[in-house]
Design an enzyme around this catalytic site. Structure first.
Site, mmCIF file in Angstrom:
data_model
loop_
_atom_site.group_PDB
_atom_site.id
_atom_site.type_symbol
_atom_site.label_atom_id
_atom_site.label_comp_id
_atom_site.label_asym_id
_atom_site.label_seq_id
_atom_site.Cartn_x
_atom_site.Cartn_y
_atom_site.Cartn_z
ATOM 1 N N ASP A 352 0.869 -1.162 0.000
ATOM 2 C CA ASP A 352 0.000 0.000 0.000
ATOM 3 C C ASP A 352 0.917 1.225 0.000
ATOM 4 O O ASP A 352 2.102 1.120 0.311
ATOM 5 C CB ASP A 352 -0.867 -0.059 1.269
ATOM 6 C CG ASP A 352 -1.990 0.952 1.243
ATOM 7 O OD1 ASP A 352 -2.372 1.367 0.142
ATOM 8 O OD2 ASP A 352 -2.469 1.326 2.320
ATOM 9 N N ASP A 544 -2.156 -1.924 6.166
ATOM 10 C CA ASP A 544 -2.482 -1.640 7.569
ATOM 11 C C ASP A 544 -3.165 -2.817 8.251
ATOM 12 O O ASP A 544 -3.424 -2.786 9.437
ATOM 13 C CB ASP A 544 -3.337 -0.380 7.698
ATOM 14 C CG ASP A 544 -4.700 -0.516 7.016
ATOM 15 O OD1 ASP A 544 -5.065 -1.646 6.657
ATOM 16 O OD2 ASP A 544 -5.384 0.501 6.855
#
Length: 650
Positions: A352, A544
């Site tokens: 990400d 995350d």
């Protein structure tokens, strides 16, 4: 067989051997080195004296029952624990255990009058046991140091008066007073204006971390300056540190394929060895003219000692546990030895952008708006809507605008995944989000804004395009080094983000990432990872661990950044990087590679040495002394090799 070389009763072990490691480290922690080696020292001194009386010192008295009694006394300190263990294993249904093999070999040696060999085999075996216990203790030292970071007592304020109480008795909402140099016992929110904390117990980093009022501070952090006050937000057992400890302590329950294979192999291999030894003892009677039972029994006992799979069954789990310990020492939590194997073979790291390669701390650069709208009114509406979200972008807008006007009443607030927010106000609709959101609701806008190299948050009100915020995020200081290191390890990198393509490409170009894709919804990320997997390539996804849960679940190993910030992250990811540093990604892969290398070195060493000595034994060349080296000597070498990983710098 899986509980090879333990010194605890069999029934105390669970089926995965986790308690086995715990028992070793517990014993080693409770005893001094001298106490651990004392039985071996007694046996060794009696054995050396016995050999001296046998070969170097003339002693007419040292024969017959006196000689037998001497060597028997030498045998008992090291032999009794193993024979006891063999008996308990048999009672529990595990007949063909390591203890049983050692028991047969040494009792058999006594039966044919080879007393010194009998004592020597058991002596070296017990020394191997002690080294194993010490090695497991070393491997667990990082976890113990974490346990030491949880103070048993804390100072709480009751009606302004400090009181020292047990940490586990403190309730959520109580106020802790933390003096300079003290460790925090529970997670909480800083209610003092500012504080500086040493977070090395949690992250492996000694650099101070400055916190401001309202920020979360965690159990294990050390207050570095003035007295701070912290409002408790989680019970002692629910603190992040407690969860991390539980995670690392349970890591051995997830076994690597190599480890599982060795365990299965040992269960089949050991009974075969016993029956082959019986065959070596009795079958020659049918084929050899001058068959002597004592000679062939001795050869069978040599074969038994050589064949013990102790080196493999000890050193392989120890190698993997050492890898988990090395990760823990560097602020990388690896949930099981199976993930060490996966990390060692990773071909693609898919990451990400926000919060992984960038700081994830957005700041609004400017707000552009159409002059027909009242700027102040629009900002108030946007701020009211963004206060409904916890997204970093919403936080940035809130910081830019200021206090929320609570007189504004929003209706039907809806968060549209990967796009933004929408709500009704005074019968009109307000939209705040990316350009995909604008297109979905047919809001026309100037196409030139798609080329802006910043994250862009557009605003529409009453079906009209109002304007947009430009938001910037900074690249992490070690992000560029991370990509270089991954390339040097032969790992391909890809960046996937829901952010604007122009922003994603800009960040990727700065870092040297060739494959970068923006404007992605969560399902788009899943599809792109599926494509890589379809090409039979292993994938690690770094995110995350919460928003990207579908991709984490799909990838071979899910790596979460910022494990200290989210309970869900600790639960869902396979690997948790505690200090948010992307440079820990190649470090985790390198730990996996080094662990695998050491494990295979031990497997090859054990098989090659045992193979050579078995051939020599079959030819009648190898004696019990060579057999001792082939078993215990190789086990000691393998243990020392396995411990190396805990000393490595990555």
């Amino acid at each position: 067989m899986e509980e090879c070389c333990s010194t605890k009763p069999k029934e105390q072990h669970n089926h995965e051997g986790h308690d086995h490691d715990h028992d070793h480290s517990h014993n080693a922690a409770d005893q001094t080195v001298f106490q651990m080696f004392l039985p071996a020292i007694i046996s060794l001194s009696l054995l050396l004296n016995g050999i001296a009386f046998d070969h170097f010192i003339e002693s007419n008295w040292f024969n017959g029952w006196i000689r037998l009694l001497w060597y028997l006394i030498a045998y008992l300190p090291v032999g009794i624990p193993v024979l006891k263990e063999a008996y308990e294993s048999i009672v529990n249904g595990d007949v063909f255990s390591e203890f049983f093999l050692m028991g047969i070999a040494t009792v058999g040696a006594f039966a044919i009058g080879e007393y010194p060999e009998g004592v020597a085999v058991m002596l070296f075996y017990s020394v191997g046991e002690v080294f194993q216990a010490m090695a497991v203790t070393t491997a667990k030292s990082n976890i113990k140091s974490l346990l030491d970071q949880r103070p048993d007592e804390v100072t709480i304020l009751k009606d302004g008066i400090p009181q020292v109480v047990k940490s586990e008795t403190v309730n959520v909402g109580e106020i802790i007073q933390l003096k300079s140099g003290e460790k925090l016992g529970l997670d909480g929110e800083l209610i003092s204006e500012k504080g500086s904390f040493n977070t090395s117990a949690l992250t492996g980093e000694s650099q101070p971390d400055t916190k401001i009022k309202g920020e979360i501070v965690l159990a294990g952090m050390i207050n570095l300056n003035k007295v701070s006050q912290i409002k408790v937000t989680a019970a002692f057992k629910d603190s992040k540190l407690s969860k991390i400890l539980e995670l690392v302590q349970n890591a051995t329950s997830q076994k690597a394929p190599t480890e599982l294979f060795i365990r299965k192999f040992a269960k089949i291999y050991t009974p075969i060895v016993v029956f082959l030894a019986i065959g070596i003892t009795f079958l020659p009677y049918l084929f050899v003219n001058d068959y002597q039972f004592k000679t062939w029994l001795y050869k069978a006992l040599v074969f038994l000692v050589i064949s013990c799979p102790c080196a493999l069954v000890i050193s392989i789990p120890l190698g993997y546990f050492g890898g988990i310990g090395a990760g823990s020492r560097n602020g990388i939590l690896i949930k099981g030895s199976n993930f060490l194997d996966v990390l060692a073979n990773i071909q693609n790291v898919v990451m990400d952008k926000t919060g992984t390669m960038t700081e994830g701390v957005f700041k609004v650069q400017e707000f552009y708006f159409d002059k027909e709208f009242n700027k102040e009114e629009i900002l108030k509406l946007v701020n009211a809507l963004e206060s409904q979200s916890t997204h970093p972008v919403a936080t940035a807008i809130h910081e830019f605008v200021g206090e929320v006007d609570h007189s504004i009443t929003l209706e039907n607030v809806e968060e549209i995944a990967g796009q933004g927010l929408k709500a009704g106000i005074n019968g009109k609709e307000i939209l705040v989000g990316n350009l995909k959101l604008m297109k979905q609701f047919n809001i026309s806008f100037d196409l030139n804004i798609e080329n802006i190299v910043y994250t862009l948050i557009a605003v529409a009100y009453d079906q009209k395009f109002v304007g947009y915020f430009t938001i910037a995020d900074t690249i992490k200081s070690d992000a560029q080094f991370t990509i270089k290191k991954l390339k040097s390890l032969g790992v391909k990198t890809t960046m996937l983000s829901g952010d604007k393509t122009s922003v994603v490409k800009f960040v990727a170009d700065q870092l040297g990432i060739a494959n970068a894709f923006g404007d992605l919804l969560p399902e788009d990320k899943v599809n792109m990872v599926k494509e890589l997997i379809a090409n039979h390539e292993s994938v690690a996804f770094v995110g995350d661990g919460v928003n990207d849960a579908p991709v984490v679940a799909l990838s071979d190993v899910g790596i979460a950044m910022g494990g200290l910030g989210s309970d869900a992250t600790i639960e869902t990811a396979d690997v948790v990087i505690q200090d948010d540093k992307p440079s820990k990604i190649p470090m985790a892969i390198n730990i996996g590679k080094q662990t695998k290398k050491i494990v295979w070195q031990n497997i090859i060493l054990a098989f090659v040495v045992k193979g050579i000595v078995l051939i020599l034994g079959a030819g009648g060349i190898a004696t019990m002394w060579e057999a001792v080296f082939a078993d215990v000597g190789v086990a000691l070498l393998a243990i020392l090799n396995a411990v190396r990983i805990q000393r490595m710098k990555f």
